[in-house]
Every structure is written in structure tokens, then in C-alpha cells.
Design a protein around this motif. Structure first.
Motif, PDB file in Angstrom:
ATOM      1  N   LYS A 150      32.330   7.722  17.274  1.00 51.15           N
ATOM      2  CA  LYS A 150      33.771   7.499  17.304  1.00 51.15           C
ATOM      3  C   LYS A 150      34.410   8.661  18.080  1.00 51.15           C
ATOM      4  CE  LYS A 150      35.668   5.823  13.601  1.00 51.15           C
ATOM      5  NZ  LYS A 150      36.247   5.709  12.240  1.00 51.15           N
ATOM      6  N   ASP A 176      31.960  -0.001  25.698  1.00 51.54           N
ATOM      7  CA  ASP A 176      31.422  -0.907  24.671  1.00 51.54           C
ATOM      8  C   ASP A 176      30.397  -0.212  23.781  1.00 51.54           C
ATOM      9  OD1 ASP A 176      32.954  -2.992  25.652  1.00 51.54           O
ATOM     10  OD2 ASP A 176      31.373  -3.698  27.015  1.00 51.54           O
ATOM     11  N   VAL A 178      30.753   2.848  22.532  1.00 51.86           N
ATOM     12  CA  VAL A 178      31.380   3.820  21.636  1.00 51.86           C
ATOM     13  C   VAL A 178      32.587   3.191  20.958  1.00 51.86           C
ATOM     14  CG1 VAL A 178      30.654   5.780  23.061  1.00 51.86           C
ATOM     15  CG2 VAL A 178      32.894   4.721  23.472  1.00 51.86           C
ATOM     16  N   LYS A 179      33.120   3.888  19.987  1.00 55.91           N
ATOM     17  CA  LYS A 179      34.345   3.445  19.312  1.00 55.91           C
ATOM     18  C   LYS A 179      35.464   4.416  19.715  1.00 55.91           C
ATOM     19  CE  LYS A 179      31.560   1.900  15.397  1.00 55.91           C
ATOM     20  NZ  LYS A 179      31.180   2.177  13.981  1.00 55.91           N
ATOM     21  N   GLU A 181      39.173   5.868  19.637  1.00 54.51           N
ATOM     22  CA  GLU A 181      40.357   5.983  18.797  1.00 54.51           C
ATOM     23  C   GLU A 181      41.475   6.649  19.613  1.00 54.51           C
ATOM     24  OE1 GLU A 181      40.918   5.268  15.481  1.00 54.51           O
ATOM     25  OE2 GLU A 181      38.943   4.369  15.150  1.00 54.51           O
TER      26      GLU A 181
END
Length: 346
Positions: A150, A176, A178-179, A181
Motif C-alpha cells: 500500500k 495494478d 500495488v494499492k 492511497e
């Protein structure tokens, strides 16, 4: 009975009168040199303004040193400092509202594609400030280790978001994998400290600040994958054509301010900057001095390029690469050659 000099009262009277007149003239001349001459000297200086990105911080110390040490005055210049957002700075410089600006390089490249007539007259930061910062315990060592993590950025339109994509691409990864924020500037560092995210892509200055606070962090610098620049000095195309002497004088004084700090005077420069320009940094002088010595002196103000060509010299290949990448990632809608943006004194 009076003897010696005091025998002749007339001579004594003349002596006293002469001494009185001489003392009076000395005092008059002394007062004139103390009070009138500096005012005359100041009147002879050309007043110019520079608008600086963001707010007053000690990292702009070379400019403050150049003013306080008289380096600008040596060039016949009296400088006033103002602050604004980068996009506004570029417009104000182009319009002639201020003579010089000190925005980040990305905003200047963007302005050029919009036909805003400014020139980079001094590549002050030879590298960019972007870094992926993470706790050393996270196991991250290379961009390949971002997979499944993240990662926070301040916005999807920020330079750091592009830097993240390029670091991922270097490891054969994409967004795609990783996440991502989005966390605001005021909260992004705390999000890392409190383990809300595994990494942040932000300013490398935070790495040293966090270490100073006892947080064990490491970083991967964006410039290892994307050649870029931080703040640069700009002037309008009109000013570079009509008054190249002013441009040369300003950059000469700026270089002298940078060199003064490089020569071992970072602590003094930070103290001066905090006392006269950036009081909000009071109590942070030690860590700020460390940041200047560890990041600005060896990495931002100096490079292999400056060793060959002097402080503020432009690396045209690096500028062209920055333009190319910003176009590739749709930050700008067309490309151009860096020679159209970079001013070269004749």
C-alpha cells in the motif's frame, strides 16, 4: 609665574579655537559618513523582486545569504522576496510583475507548452526531491518489492504519482500491482509512521526528519529512474533579452550564496534564515542543518554537471529526458527541445 605655551595667551586662544573647529568638522564628517552614505549607496541599487515557491523556509538560505552578506548589493541589486504557488509564479514572471521566480521545474516545463514566455536562467536544483520512503523493517529494498504494498501519494496529479509509476515500470510492474492511497500533504508522513501505508512517495527531506525523530526509514530516490529537477530560477524572455546584465548579476550573487554554504557555513546560514525569514523553524535548526549538509550540498546544488560547468549549469540531456517523460505520462500535451526553455548567457 606662567611658563612655556601658557606664557602667550593669544597663542593659547588660537590653539583652542583651532582644536574646537577641527573636532567639530570631524564630528560633522563622521556623522555624514555614518548616516548619509549608506542611504546614497542603497539609492543606487536596482530594486528587483523574486517570487519563491511556497513559503519562507531555511532551504532557501542561499538567496537569504546573498542578500544579508551583500552579494546582491555587490551586483547593484536590492532584492525583495515574495511567495506564491509555482503556477502563479510562472505567470507573474512572464507578465513582468516580478523580475525573477523560483518555482519547481515541472511547472516551468508545463508553462512552456502553454506558450508562457519564461526562461530558466539557473538550474539551481540539479536533481529532484522525490523519494519513495518506507520503514526499513518493511522489507522493501528495490521497486520490485513494492508489489502488493500500500503506497501513498498526495494526489493523482502530483509529480510523485508519476515517479511511482516510473519506479514500478523499472521493475516490470504497474499500478495494478500495488494499492495506491491518496493522502494529503499534512497527513501523508504520519500515515507511514502509524503503518497505515507501507510506503509514501514524497519529499526526501522527510527521510532525514523521520530519522531525527527516531523512526528507522529508508528511501529509493526517484531520480535514479526519472531525471528531474527541483526549484529553478526563471526570468521572462523579455528580461533576458533587454537586461542580460541583471540576469548575470542575480545568478552571480546566488552562486556566491550557495558556495558560501557549501564551504562549511550551513549552520550559520540556517540560523540567519530562521532569525530573519523563517521563524516557524525555530527549534528545528539542527535537523535543518543536517538536511542541508546531507541533501542540498551534495545532491541538489551540486552534481557531476556542476563540477564541469559551474553551479546552476543546465544539463540539456537531463532536461530533455524530463520533458519527454512528462509528455509520455500526459502531464504535458506536446514536447519541445530544452534549448527553447534554457537561457544561455552570451
Amino acid at each position: 609665574m606662567k611658563t612655556g605655551l601658557f606664557k602667550n595667551k593669544k597663542w593659547l586662544k588660537v590653539l583652542v579655537t583651532t582644536l574646537t573647529l577641527t573636532l567639530g568638522m570631524s564630528l560633522f564628517v563622521g556623522c555624514g559618513s555614518d548616516k548619509k552614505q549608506p542611504a546614497a549607496e542603497k539609492k543606487d541599487l536596482k530594486k528587483v523582486s523574486i517570487q519563491i515557491d511556497g513559503a519562507a523556509v531555511p532551504y532557501y538560505a542561499p538567496l537569504y545569504i546573498a542578500k544579508e552578506k551583500g552579494y546582491f548589493a555587490e551586483q547593484g541589486i536590492d532584492v525583495e522576496f515574495y511567495y506564491a504557488a509555482a503556477a502563479e509564479i510562472v505567470k507573474n514572471v512572464a507578465a513582468g510583475n516580478v523580475e525573477f521566480g523560483f518555482p519547481n521545474a515541472d511547472s516551468v516545463i508545463t508553462a512552456k507548452t502553454q506558450d508562457i514566455p519564461v526562461k530558466v536562467v539557473h538550474t539551481t536544483y540539479q536533481n529532484g526531491l522525490g523519494s519513495a520512503i518506507f520503514k526499513t523493517s518493511s522489507g522493501i529494498k528495490t521497486p520490485a518489492d513494492f508489489k502488493g504494498k500500500k503506497i501513498a501519494v498526495t494526489s493523482l496529479g502530483s509529480p510523485n504519482y508519476i515517479q511511482l509509476q516510473i519506479m514500478l515500470k523499472s521493475a516490470g510492474l504497474s499500478l495494478d500491482d500495488v494499492k495506491v492511497e491518496v493522502i494529503g500533504t499534512g497527513a501523508i508522513v504520519n500515515a507511514l509512521v502509524t503503518d497505515q501505508v507501507d510506503a509514501i512517495v514524497f519529499s526526501m527531506l522527510r527521510t532525514i526528519e523521520l530519522k531525527n525523530q527516531g523512526v528507522d526509514v529508508s528511501e529509493i530516490r526517484s531520480d535514479d529512474f526519472l531525471p528531474s529537477h527541483g526549484n529553478v530560477l526563471i526570468a521572462s524572455e523579455k528580461l533576458t533579452k533587454e537586461n542580460p546584465e541583471l540576469v548575470k548579476g542575480f545568478t552571480t550573487a546566488l552562486n556566491k550564496g550557495i558556495q558560501y554554504i557549501i564551504d562549511g557555513n550551513a549552520e550559520e546560514a540556517v540560523k540567519l534564515a530562521v532569525e530573519k525569514y523563517a521563524p516557524s523553524f525555530k527549534g528545528k535548526e539542527a535537523v535543518t542543518t543536517d538536511i542541508i549538509n546531507e541533501v542540498f550540498v551534495p545532491y541538489l546544488w551540486q552534481s557531476e554537471n556542476t563540477k564541469k560547468n559551474g553551479l546552476g549549469a543546465a544539463d540539456m540531456a537531463k532536461w530533455n529526458k524530463s520533458i519527454e517523460v512528462l509528455n509520455e505520462y500526459k502531464v504535458i500535451d506536446k514536447t519541445f527541445d530544452a534549448s527553447e526553455l534554457i537561457y544561455e548567457a552570451k
